[in-house]
Scaffold this motif. Sequence first.
Motif, PDB file in Angstrom:
ATOM      1  N   ALA A 296       0.968  -1.196   0.460  1.00 18.94           N
ATOM      2  CA  ALA A 296      -0.029  -0.132  -0.279  1.00 18.94           C
ATOM      3  C   ALA A 296       0.794   1.348  -0.337  1.00 18.94           C
ATOM      4  O   ALA A 296       1.705   1.438   1.020  1.00 18.94           O
ATOM      5  CB  ALA A 296      -0.781  -0.058   0.998  1.00 18.94           C
ATOM      6  N   ARG A 297       0.433   2.248  -0.899  1.00 15.84           N
ATOM      7  CA  ARG A 297       1.514   3.010  -0.719  1.00 15.84           C
ATOM      8  C   ARG A 297       0.909   4.460  -1.538  1.00 15.84           C
ATOM      9  O   ARG A 297      -0.932   3.845  -2.303  1.00 15.84           O
ATOM     10  CB  ARG A 297       2.383   3.417  -2.000  1.00 15.84           C
ATOM     11  N   VAL A 298       0.090   5.527  -1.011  1.00 14.88           N
ATOM     12  CA  VAL A 298      -1.023   6.472  -1.039  1.00 14.88           C
ATOM     13  C   VAL A 298       0.148   8.334  -1.179  1.00 14.88           C
ATOM     14  O   VAL A 298       0.539   8.399  -0.605  1.00 14.88           O
ATOM     15  CB  VAL A 298      -1.790   6.984   0.158  1.00 14.88           C
ATOM     16  N   GLU A 299      -0.663   8.734  -2.993  1.00 12.97           N
ATOM     17  CA  GLU A 299      -0.405  10.082  -2.941  1.00 12.97           C
ATOM     18  C   GLU A 299      -0.135  10.807  -2.571  1.00 12.97           C
ATOM     19  O   GLU A 299      -1.887  11.219  -2.922  1.00 12.97           O
ATOM     20  CB  GLU A 299       0.107  10.019  -4.606  1.00 12.97           C
ATOM     21  N   VAL A 300       0.296  11.734  -1.894  1.00  7.97           N
ATOM     22  CA  VAL A 300      -0.657  13.438  -1.380  1.00  7.97           C
ATOM     23  C   VAL A 300       0.249  14.343  -2.147  1.00  7.97           C
ATOM     24  O   VAL A 300       1.069  14.708  -1.522  1.00  7.97           O
ATOM     25  CB  VAL A 300      -0.474  13.354  -0.098  1.00  7.97           C
ATOM     26  N   ASP A 301      -0.883  15.045  -2.680  1.00 10.05           N
ATOM     27  CA  ASP A 301       0.323  16.504  -3.322  1.00 10.05           C
ATOM     28  C   ASP A 301       0.148  17.979  -2.666  1.00 10.05           C
ATOM     29  O   ASP A 301      -1.436  18.044  -2.341  1.00 10.05           O
ATOM     30  CB  ASP A 301       0.023  16.579  -4.772  1.00 10.05           C
ATOM     31  N   ILE A 302       0.459  18.101  -1.943  1.00  5.76           N
ATOM     32  CA  ILE A 302      -0.006  19.544  -0.943  1.00  5.76           C
ATOM     33  C   ILE A 302       0.832  20.495  -1.233  1.00  5.76           C
ATOM     34  O   ILE A 302       1.366  20.639  -2.398  1.00  5.76           O
ATOM     35  CB  ILE A 302       0.333  19.159   0.760  1.00  5.76           C
ATOM     36  N   ASP A 303       0.422  21.607  -0.852  1.00  6.10           N
ATOM     37  CA  ASP A 303       1.028  22.986  -0.594  1.00  6.10           C
ATOM     38  C   ASP A 303       0.735  23.843   0.306  1.00  6.10           C
ATOM     39  O   ASP A 303       0.499  23.731   1.532  1.00  6.10           O
ATOM     40  CB  ASP A 303       0.162  23.855  -2.035  1.00  6.10           C
ATOM     41  N   ASP A 304       1.361  25.209   0.510  1.00  6.99           N
ATOM     42  CA  ASP A 304       1.389  25.683   1.464  1.00  6.99           C
ATOM     43  C   ASP A 304       0.502  26.243   2.161  1.00  6.99           C
ATOM     44  O   ASP A 304       0.333  27.219   2.902  1.00  6.99           O
ATOM     45  CB  ASP A 304       2.626  26.971   1.288  1.00  6.99           C
ATOM     46  N   ASP A 305      -1.100  26.643   1.318  1.00 10.46           N
ATOM     47  CA  ASP A 305      -2.267  27.392   1.246  1.00 10.46           C
ATOM     48  C   ASP A 305      -3.024  26.288   2.464  1.00 10.46           C
ATOM     49  O   ASP A 305      -4.418  26.419   2.812  1.00 10.46           O
ATOM     50  CB  ASP A 305      -2.669  27.529   0.223  1.00 10.46           C
ATOM     51  N   ILE A 306      -2.154  24.663   2.554  1.00 17.33           N
ATOM     52  CA  ILE A 306      -3.685  24.563   3.100  1.00 17.33           C
ATOM     53  C   ILE A 306      -2.970  24.549   4.883  1.00 17.33           C
ATOM     54  O   ILE A 306      -2.206  23.402   5.531  1.00 17.33           O
ATOM     55  CB  ILE A 306      -3.342  22.848   2.800  1.00 17.33           C
ATOM     56  N   ALA A 307      -3.090  25.181   5.543  1.00 18.51           N
ATOM     57  CA  ALA A 307      -2.470  25.039   7.003  1.00 18.51           C
ATOM     58  C   ALA A 307      -2.778  25.105   7.945  1.00 18.51           C
ATOM     59  O   ALA A 307      -4.361  24.508   7.884  1.00 18.51           O
ATOM     60  CB  ALA A 307      -2.663  27.182   7.138  1.00 18.51           C
ATOM     61  N   GLY A 308      -2.335  24.475   8.804  1.00 20.07           N
ATOM     62  CA  GLY A 308      -3.123  23.414   9.723  1.00 20.07           C
ATOM     63  C   GLY A 308      -3.011  21.774   9.264  1.00 20.07           C
ATOM     64  O   GLY A 308      -2.731  20.768  10.398  1.00 20.07           O
ATOM     65  N   LEU A 309      -2.984  21.690   7.717  1.00 19.91           N
ATOM     66  CA  LEU A 309      -2.972  20.229   7.674  1.00 19.91           C
ATOM     67  C   LEU A 309      -1.560  19.527   7.637  1.00 19.91           C
ATOM     68  O   LEU A 309      -1.445  18.154   7.779  1.00 19.91           O
ATOM     69  CB  LEU A 309      -3.742  20.143   6.174  1.00 19.91           C
ATOM     70  N   PHE A 310      -1.112  20.227   6.682  1.00 20.59           N
ATOM     71  CA  PHE A 310       0.568  19.575   6.653  1.00 20.59           C
ATOM     72  C   PHE A 310       1.881  20.731   7.080  1.00 20.59           C
ATOM     73  O   PHE A 310       1.260  21.942   6.983  1.00 20.59           O
ATOM     74  CB  PHE A 310       0.942  19.217   5.250  1.00 20.59           C
ATOM     75  N   ARG A 311       3.080  19.846   7.580  1.00 28.46           N
ATOM     76  CA  ARG A 311       3.725  20.952   8.306  1.00 28.46           C
ATOM     77  C   ARG A 311       5.118  20.141   7.783  1.00 28.46           C
ATOM     78  O   ARG A 311       5.184  19.307   7.979  1.00 28.46           O
ATOM     79  CB  ARG A 311       3.966  21.122   9.595  1.00 28.46           C
ATOM     80  N   MET A 312       6.346  20.675   6.689  1.00 30.52           N
ATOM     81  CA  MET A 312       7.413  20.014   6.100  1.00 30.52           C
ATOM     82  C   MET A 312       8.619  20.366   6.715  1.00 30.52           C
ATOM     83  O   MET A 312       8.457  21.706   7.615  1.00 30.52           O
ATOM     84  CB  MET A 312       7.843  20.297   5.178  1.00 30.52           C
ATOM     85  N   ASN A 313       9.430  19.697   7.143  1.00 29.22           N
ATOM     86  CA  ASN A 313      10.562  20.288   8.140  1.00 29.22           C
ATOM     87  C   ASN A 313      11.071  20.864   7.333  1.00 29.22           C
ATOM     88  O   ASN A 313      11.223  20.890   5.529  1.00 29.22           O
ATOM     89  CB  ASN A 313      11.457  19.063   8.646  1.00 29.22           C
ATOM     90  N   PRO A 314      12.539  21.693   7.485  1.00 27.00           N
ATOM     91  CA  PRO A 314      13.685  22.325   6.928  1.00 27.00           C
ATOM     92  C   PRO A 314      14.176  21.470   5.641  1.00 27.00           C
ATOM     93  O   PRO A 314      14.809  21.656   4.624  1.00 27.00           O
ATOM     94  CB  PRO A 314      14.317  23.616   7.583  1.00 27.00           C
ATOM     95  N   GLU A 315      14.657  20.752   6.238  1.00 30.51           N
ATOM     96  CA  GLU A 315      15.203  19.185   5.309  1.00 30.51           C
ATOM     97  C   GLU A 315      14.391  19.433   3.746  1.00 30.51           C
ATOM     98  O   GLU A 315      15.084  18.287   3.612  1.00 30.51           O
ATOM     99  CB  GLU A 315      15.622  18.296   6.143  1.00 30.51           C
ATOM    100  N   LYS A 316      12.750  19.175   4.162  1.00 30.40           N
ATOM    101  CA  LYS A 316      12.145  18.693   3.414  1.00 30.40           C
ATOM    102  C   LYS A 316      12.437  17.195   2.388  1.00 30.40           C
ATOM    103  O   LYS A 316      12.041  16.296   1.819  1.00 30.40           O
ATOM    104  CB  LYS A 316      12.425  19.495   1.830  1.00 30.40           C
ATOM    105  N   LYS A 318      10.692  15.053   5.486  1.00 34.11           N
ATOM    106  CA  LYS A 318       9.689  15.149   5.930  1.00 34.11           C
ATOM    107  C   LYS A 318       8.115  15.265   6.289  1.00 34.11           C
ATOM    108  O   LYS A 318       8.762  16.427   6.199  1.00 34.11           O
ATOM    109  CB  LYS A 318      10.280  14.681   7.286  1.00 34.11           C
ATOM    110  N   VAL A 319       6.849  15.189   6.277  1.00 36.67           N
ATOM    111  CA  VAL A 319       5.780  15.751   6.398  1.00 36.67           C
ATOM    112  C   VAL A 319       5.587  15.901   7.916  1.00 36.67           C
ATOM    113  O   VAL A 319       5.247  14.280   7.812  1.00 36.67           O
ATOM    114  CB  VAL A 319       5.074  16.203   5.554  1.00 36.67           C
ATOM    115  N   VAL A 320       4.892  16.278   7.901  1.00 41.80           N
ATOM    116  CA  VAL A 320       4.091  15.606   9.809  1.00 41.80           C
ATOM    117  C   VAL A 320       2.272  16.714   9.485  1.00 41.80           C
ATOM    118  O   VAL A 320       2.238  17.693   9.614  1.00 41.80           O
ATOM    119  CB  VAL A 320       5.098  17.466  11.139  1.00 41.80           C
ATOM    120  N   VAL A 321       1.683  15.445   9.398  1.00 40.32           N
ATOM    121  CA  VAL A 321       0.385  16.131   9.273  1.00 40.32           C
ATOM    122  C   VAL A 321      -0.494  16.812  11.167  1.00 40.32           C
ATOM    123  O   VAL A 321       0.228  16.674  11.780  1.00 40.32           O
ATOM    124  CB  VAL A 321      -0.978  15.725   9.094  1.00 40.32           C
ATOM    125  N   GLY A 322      -0.950  17.184  10.765  1.00 41.71           N
ATOM    126  CA  GLY A 322      -1.755  18.270  11.480  1.00 41.71           C
ATOM    127  C   GLY A 322      -3.226  17.349  12.372  1.00 41.71           C
ATOM    128  O   GLY A 322      -3.308  16.948  11.514  1.00 41.71           O
TER     129      GLY A 322
END
Length: 476
Positions: A296-316, A318-322
């Motif tokens: 099982a693998r899932v594609e998720v396309d995100i952008d910066d305007d989905i505030a509160g849902l996603f946050r990426m680390n500075p090294e780009k 890893k993504v932490v979900v809200g």
Amino acid sequence: MESLGRNHSLETALADLVDNSIDAGATYVLIRLVRQDGYLRTLYVVDNGKGMTPETVDAAMTVGGHREYGDSDLGRFGLGLKAASFSQADDFTVLSRAAGRPAVGRRWRLRSGRSGFQCDIVSEDFASGELRRDWNVPMGDSGTVVRWDHLTCFPATNDSTRVETFVARMTTDLFNHLGLVFHRFLSDGRIQIALDVTDVEHPLPGARFTATPKNPFAYSRPGLSGYPKELRASLAGRELRLVCHVWPPRSTSPEFRLPGGAASRQGLYFYRRDRLLQAGGGWGGLQGVEDRLQLARVEVDIDDDIAGLFRMNPEKSKVVVGPEFGALVDYAAAEDGTTFAAYLKAAEERFKESRQRKRQRKKMLPLGDGFSDAIRDAVAAEIPTLPGRPPIHIRWRVMDGDEFFDIDRHQQTLWLNERYRRAQGDTPLLKALLYLLMEDAFQGEHLGPRDRDNIDLWQAILTAAVTDETLPGGTA
């Protein structure tokens, strides 16, 4: 200054520099290692992007500065160049030229930066000379060169064996990472990424290697009919789109067997503007990582305007979900009504079914010498082997007659006639087919009448076929 980039690896640091090149409109990026007196001394990253003016290079080299990002930019925090460079090198230099503008250069030294927080200005002549060097990169009147010196990751030896081992391992690890992270860019030709090694004592660089895309969803056929499925959710003004994939079981594809193993690569694959930020490794708290979900693998396309849902680390990397991500996933469904929970259940059942099917297959003798690693992996994944039994080897030798093969049960070897090797080729396909056809002839205490008749049959047909390939006017 010392803390910048401490979570970077060499692969993620170079990926960050490639991000900058893509944002600059580059179509070609060269990574060059430089040897001197046997030691690895310097690393260059060269691109043919739009380059920088004196104003933009100052902004790029300012630690803690601010800049505006465009809608398509991969940059986000304004720290990428500095953090990536300081994570690997004590000194780094940026040399650049924008079209119609003079060449500019700036240099950070970690020691002087730590004490005086001052960035050196590189002379225009030196910057221009470095940019004019024959990089064998399709550069016009603009481009950028990033130079790293005193790299902490380079081996502190000039022993050629150890240095070459490091370069080979680094190239493999780096291209595995860049091929995965930028696979969408590489696949559609938006960027080329190459690497070579040059020695200052020799005028010409060594062989150049090019990164190839490693699409984590590049199966030829899905593991389940009806997949991939697109699940969508819209809740409280927030929208989410999940593309859910099921890989075919026991795949030997390198895109499935990514570094770390298939089981560790299950989960969520987050993309931002086509750049892969997280390559599986977890389900964002929705589900634990378990062997039964490795398809099982899932594609998720995100952008910066989905505030509160996603946050990426500075090294780009890893993504932490809200906290609202889980609620949206629970609400998501495909057009046929499939939910995320139903998708995970289907992937799990497909994996269990494949394991059961393998256990029901006839056990076969293991592989010995003469077979490629790819064949070994495929056989190990598909066929249960007889424990404690000697393996089957496949080898070439000179034979007196015209026979194509000889079964040597005493040495547990399938011999192939050397006279046909040039015409037939030492191909993994040939060896795999012969193993599947003749493995049974190596089992049992002796050959029965049916076994001997089968061997005579195979010998007659295969010898006729291979002889026809080697004779003038053959139809093969």
